[in-house]
Design an enzyme around this catalytic site. Structure first.
Site, PDB file in Angstrom:
ATOM      1  CG  ASP A 153      -5.808  -5.608   2.419  1.00 12.91           C
ATOM      2  OD1 ASP A 153      -6.463  -6.688   2.713  1.00 12.91           O
ATOM      3  OD2 ASP A 153      -5.656  -5.199   1.242  1.00 12.91           O
ATOM      4  CB  SER A 164      -1.051  -0.094   1.150  1.00 18.62           C
ATOM      5  OG  SER A 164      -1.898   1.094   1.267  1.00 18.62           O
ATOM      6  CB  THR A 165       1.225   3.965   2.402  1.00 19.94           C
ATOM      7  OG1 THR A 165      -0.245   3.940   2.791  1.00 19.94           O
ATOM      8  CG2 THR A 165       1.777   5.405   2.486  1.00 19.94           C
ATOM      9  CG  HIS A 171      -4.072  -0.992  -0.967  1.00 17.93           C
ATOM     10  ND1 HIS A 171      -3.862  -0.688   0.427  1.00 17.93           N
ATOM     11  CD2 HIS A 171      -4.565  -2.093  -1.000  1.00 17.93           C
ATOM     12  CE1 HIS A 171      -4.365  -2.052   1.253  1.00 17.93           C
ATOM     13  NE2 HIS A 171      -4.569  -2.723   0.166  1.00 17.93           N
ATOM     14  CG  MET A 229      -2.466   3.467   5.849  1.00 16.27           C
ATOM     15  SD  MET A 229      -2.641   4.964   6.105  1.00 16.27           S
ATOM     16  CE  MET A 229      -3.844   5.465   4.703  1.00 16.27           C
TER      17      MET A 229
END
Length: 350
Positions: free
Chosen positions: A294, A170-171, A197, A291
């Protein structure tokens, strides 16, 4: 109290963003009206995090970002209209060291900024503790490009594949994936499926960008496709990427988002569907920067069933959230820095 610098050439947008963060009571805030003003404020105010518009006159956001990440690196969140036309610029910002990006709904000057209030606050708050990374130079890109040309791509064989590498991120993911995926050899025996993401307007451009620097072919998953070695599959944004079977062959598909999952493409859903199509010991799952949590539960269950898992270490993770949760659940076979991960995958598949 962390210091936040908001950079946007629109006075209206600066007002909206300032209002959002003032209501949290969690930031000391200043604003800048253009790139040069931002550089002056970085020097004088020394913010802990910066939100930065891409499209500004005189000095655009990418130029400003490059100056910040070269001279005084710190977490930067890009604020931009997330369209296919803007995707290359936003991905370039990730390459230059930006931590994350947030959509500016309704165009450059938006009256609907409240629609992303929660996402904005969450991402900027997470960015405060993120690890800033200096702008990557041209030599690194040349090295990866040369590697991709030296290692010829293999013809994709027909029939069932022996196993699958799953990556959740993600991030901070785009740049981390650009560190890892080009290091995988063109003759890797298992396909790779990535749940990053990311909005659907970005994943096609991102797959094309990766395809230019990787030895393996990189494609966006837009519909059912057979899994084949020699290929990296990037799940389409604003959808979920899942594993299944059709006519005796394993396939990867893009399907509508599961509303029970908050982030998409869902790492949790990817890993769980892969477990239905492959024995656990024929799966390798890698949890990278991001963050939240998931995918952590599904990967922990995979390891308990005999699969192999890797959590990115805090030393390299831009945001140590998703991998930290996997470690907390006892679900990491190994904890490695991003740069050590491709070597471990090669070792396991050798």
């Amino acid at each position: 109290m962390p210091k936040l610098l908001i950079v946007d050439d629109s006075a209206l947008m600066r007002k909206h963003l300032r209002s959002i963060f003032e209501e949290t009571g969690a930031f000391e805030i200043r604003t800048a009206r253009n790139g040069q003003d931002a550089l002056d404020q970085v020097a004088a105010f020394d913010p802990d995090v910066v939100t930065l518009d891409i499209n500004m006159p005189d000095m655009d956001g990418l130029t400003c970002l490059g100056e910040i990440m070269t001279a005084a690196p710190r977490p930067v969140v890009m604020v931009s209209s997330l369209t296919r036309a803007s995707a290359p610029a936003t991905l370039e910002a990730m390459q230059l060291g930006a931590v994350d990006y947030v959509e500016k709904p309704g165009g450059t000057v938006s009256l609907n900024i409240d629609a992303i209030r929660r996402e904005m606050v969450e991402k900027v708050t997470a960015a405060v503790s993120a690890k800033p990374r200096r702008a990557r130079g041209l030599l690194s890109r040349v090295r990866h490009t040369r590697q991709a040309t030296v290692q010829p791509r293999r013809a994709a064989p027909l029939g069932r594949v022996g196993g699958l590498v799953l990556i959740g991120v993600s991030t901070g993911g785009p740049r981390t994936l650009e560190d890892i995926l080009p290091e995988l050899p063109g003759n890797l025996p298992w396909p790779v499926v990535v749940a990053q993401h990311m909005p659907g307007t970005f994943t096609g451009s991102f797959a094309q960008r990766l395809d230019r620097i990787c030895s393996l072919e990189v494609v966006e998953v837009t519909g059912p496709a057979p899994l084949t070695p020699g290929r990296i599959y990037i799940g389409r944004g604003d959808a979920d990427v899942v594993i299944g079977s059709r006519l005796g062959r394993q396939i990867v598909s893009s399907v509508p988002c599961d509303p029970a999952m908050r982030w998409h493409p869902s790492v949790e859903r990817l890993v769980r569907t892969a477990r239905e199509a492959f024995p656990a010991d024929h799966l390798i799952a890698v949890q990278l920067t991001g963050m939240g949590d998931d995918g952590a539960a599904a990967m922990a269950e995979l390891r308990a069933a005999g699969g192999r898992t890797i959590a990115e270490s805090e030393a390299s993770a831009v945001v140590f959230g998703m991998p930290a949760e996997l470690i907390r659940l006892g679900g990491a076979s190994l904890t490695l820095t991003a740069r050590a991960i491709p070597g471990q995958i090669r070792t396991w598949l050798s």
